[in-house]
Design a protein around this motif. Sequence first.
Motif, PDB file in Angstrom:
ATOM      1  N   THR A 229       0.836  -1.207   0.000  1.00 35.24           N
ATOM      2  CA  THR A 229       0.000   0.000   0.000  1.00 35.24           C
ATOM      3  C   THR A 229       0.868   1.253   0.000  1.00 35.24           C
ATOM      4  OG1 THR A 229      -1.816  -1.136   1.110  1.00 35.24           O
ATOM      5  CG2 THR A 229      -1.781   1.270   1.283  1.00 35.24           C
TER       6      THR A 229
ATOM      7  N   GLU B 274       0.961   3.743  -3.103  1.00 41.46           N
ATOM      8  CA  GLU B 274       0.464   5.104  -2.856  1.00 41.46           C
ATOM      9  C   GLU B 274       1.566   6.138  -3.079  1.00 41.46           C
ATOM     10  OE1 GLU B 274      -1.342   4.929   1.043  1.00 41.46           O
ATOM     11  OE2 GLU B 274      -3.270   4.309   0.183  1.00 41.46           O
TER      12      GLU B 274
ATOM     13  N   ASN C 128      -4.167   4.698  -6.238  1.00 42.29           N
ATOM     14  CA  ASN C 128      -5.213   4.594  -5.236  1.00 42.29           C
ATOM     15  C   ASN C 128      -5.268   3.118  -4.860  1.00 42.29           C
ATOM     16  OD1 ASN C 128      -7.493   4.837  -3.663  1.00 42.29           O
ATOM     17  ND2 ASN C 128      -8.887   5.097  -5.389  1.00 42.29           N
TER      18      ASN C 128
END
Length: 135
Positions: free
Chosen positions: A19, A23, A28
């Motif tokens: 993540t 990111e 997203n």
Amino acid sequence: MPGKILIIDDEPDIVMYLTTLLEDHAYNVVSASDGQAGLELAKKEIPDLMCLDIMMPKKTGVTLYQEIKTDPDLKHIPCIIISAYESAYSFKGQAFRRLVKDKTIPPPLKFFEKPLDIPVFLGFIDDFLSEAKNK
């Protein structure tokens, strides 16, 4: 945003790492910690790309991939299989490869082993999603 990516992995550290990595590259990211929750989230979010682990509780990556590729709303979404070397050659990993070879399910877009080669992984995602948006 260059695209929405769904990460489905039962290892919280892997989810947090991917993540953060994605990111930081302006993607997203949404995530789920097991196959069943991942399938439900995929139906809700309709991501541009999914990253699946093979060994997960409730629904393995093999089962999840089969369900994704037979769902009319999800089958167009490409998947990247991310798995540890040991599980890539486990029974489930072998079963996954056999299903792909026998054309029972379409082949995955790409298979990456943990630990990831980050520049190759990000380059692949960047190139793929850039090409997809230009079509």
